[in-house]
Design an enzyme around this catalytic site. Sequence first.
Site, PDB file in Angstrom:
ATOM      1  N   ASP A 244      65.400 -33.223 -50.665  1.00 32.19           N
ATOM      2  CA  ASP A 244      65.503 -31.763 -50.611  1.00 32.19           C
ATOM      3  C   ASP A 244      66.894 -31.406 -50.120  1.00 32.19           C
ATOM      4  OD1 ASP A 244      62.921 -31.262 -51.415  1.00 32.19           O
ATOM      5  OD2 ASP A 244      62.181 -30.694 -49.453  1.00 32.19           O
TER       6      ASP A 244
ATOM      7  N   TYR B 208      66.665 -26.776 -52.971  1.00 32.06           N
ATOM      8  CA  TYR B 208      66.330 -27.439 -54.230  1.00 32.06           C
ATOM      9  C   TYR B 208      65.947 -28.884 -54.008  1.00 32.06           C
ATOM     10  CZ  TYR B 208      71.309 -28.853 -54.418  1.00 32.06           C
ATOM     11  OH  TYR B 208      72.558 -29.358 -54.148  1.00 32.06           O
TER      12      TYR B 208
ATOM     13  N   ASP C  70      85.469 -28.147 -57.768  1.00 30.76           N
ATOM     14  CA  ASP C  70      85.081 -27.328 -58.916  1.00 30.76           C
ATOM     15  C   ASP C  70      86.298 -26.740 -59.623  1.00 30.76           C
ATOM     16  OD1 ASP C  70      82.475 -27.958 -58.384  1.00 30.76           O
ATOM     17  OD2 ASP C  70      82.011 -26.074 -57.383  1.00 30.76           O
TER      18      ASP C  70
ATOM     19  N   HIS D 269      77.617 -28.941 -61.968  1.00 28.33           N
ATOM     20  CA  HIS D 269      77.432 -30.284 -61.422  1.00 28.33           C
ATOM     21  C   HIS D 269      76.292 -31.037 -62.115  1.00 28.33           C
ATOM     22  CE1 HIS D 269      78.936 -28.345 -57.423  1.00 28.33           C
ATOM     23  NE2 HIS D 269      79.939 -28.620 -58.232  1.00 28.33           N
TER      24      HIS D 269
ATOM     25  N   ASP E 278      78.275 -38.820 -59.553  1.00 30.95           N
ATOM     26  CA  ASP E 278      78.471 -37.375 -59.457  1.00 30.95           C
ATOM     27  C   ASP E 278      79.617 -36.929 -60.373  1.00 30.95           C
ATOM     28  OD1 ASP E 278      78.107 -34.767 -58.321  1.00 30.95           O
ATOM     29  OD2 ASP E 278      79.839 -35.134 -57.022  1.00 30.95           O
TER      30      ASP E 278
ATOM     31  N   ARG F 113      79.329 -22.440 -57.363  1.00 29.11           N
ATOM     32  CA  ARG F 113      79.170 -23.881 -57.206  1.00 29.11           C
ATOM     33  C   ARG F 113      78.746 -24.459 -58.554  1.00 29.11           C
ATOM     34  NH1 ARG F 113      78.836 -24.813 -51.497  1.00 29.11           N
ATOM     35  NH2 ARG F 113      78.319 -22.907 -50.349  1.00 29.11           N
TER      36      ARG F 113
ATOM     37  N   LYS G  15      66.206 -31.113 -61.214  1.00 26.42           N
ATOM     38  CA  LYS G  15      66.310 -30.241 -60.039  1.00 26.42           C
ATOM     39  C   LYS G  15      65.300 -29.108 -60.159  1.00 26.42           C
ATOM     40  CE  LYS G  15      71.326 -30.711 -59.571  1.00 26.42           C
ATOM     41  NZ  LYS G  15      72.610 -29.983 -59.584  1.00 26.42           N
TER      42      LYS G  15
ATOM     43  N   ARG H  87      50.843  -8.329 -43.695  1.00 29.15           N
ATOM     44  CA  ARG H  87      51.630  -9.221 -42.846  1.00 29.15           C
ATOM     45  C   ARG H  87      52.764  -9.900 -43.571  1.00 29.15           C
ATOM     46  NH1 ARG H  87      47.364 -13.383 -41.527  1.00 29.15           N
ATOM     47  NH2 ARG H  87      46.941 -12.885 -43.687  1.00 29.15           N
TER      48      ARG H  87
ATOM     49  N   GLU I 188      52.637 -21.458 -52.745  1.00 37.18           N
ATOM     50  CA  GLU I 188      52.962 -22.876 -52.878  1.00 37.18           C
ATOM     51  C   GLU I 188      54.158 -22.988 -53.812  1.00 37.18           C
ATOM     52  OE1 GLU I 188      49.506 -24.851 -54.441  1.00 37.18           O
ATOM     53  OE2 GLU I 188      48.562 -24.968 -52.478  1.00 37.18           O
TER      54      GLU I 188
END
Length: 184
Positions: free
Chosen positions: A48, A133, A171, A63, A144, A60, A73, A24, A29
């Site tokens: 999240d 993440y 970026d 950062h 940031d 991306r 992360k 199936r 987890e």
Amino acid sequence: MLEVRTLDLEGVLEIVPKRHGDARGYFCETWNAERFAEAGIDLTFVQDNHSYSAAAGVLRGLHYQLPPRAQDKLLRVVRGSVFDVVVDIRRSSPTFGKWSALEVSAEKGNQILVPKGYAHGFVTLVPDTEILYKVTDSYSPEHDRSIRFDDPAIGIAWPSLAGGFQLSDKDRKAPMLGEAEVFA
């Protein structure tokens, strides 16, 4: 059960949760605080994030957030695959400016743990890639920061992609490592 493998930089880990499957499909987890703590990973995640990239070559990064809002992360790909990069930005570290990379994909079911003190980025290897993440602190615009993905002082060997890279203005305009505000 978790398979945990240390990458080239201190604290950066590849984590592969065990998949329980049959005809199936499968179950696994991806986060279990107790199991991760048994493996030496004792973190409290508070947010999240879900990232979708329509094309291959969406880059991306790199950062990070500065203290006191720095983030650990835990990243996984739920569709597609990425070339994921981590750069040590702790000035006092013997590996300052060094990078490590890992292909993270839905097919492999692997994850990457990026600790505080590292800049993080990725490029999508296939179209329609989705990433989930977890982070240990909420997004803070005033903390940031980013570093140029192609800084020659770092020398990341990004994969060559036929269509090149697609970048955000943020970026594209990021400072080089030598000009960036980083960890002490």
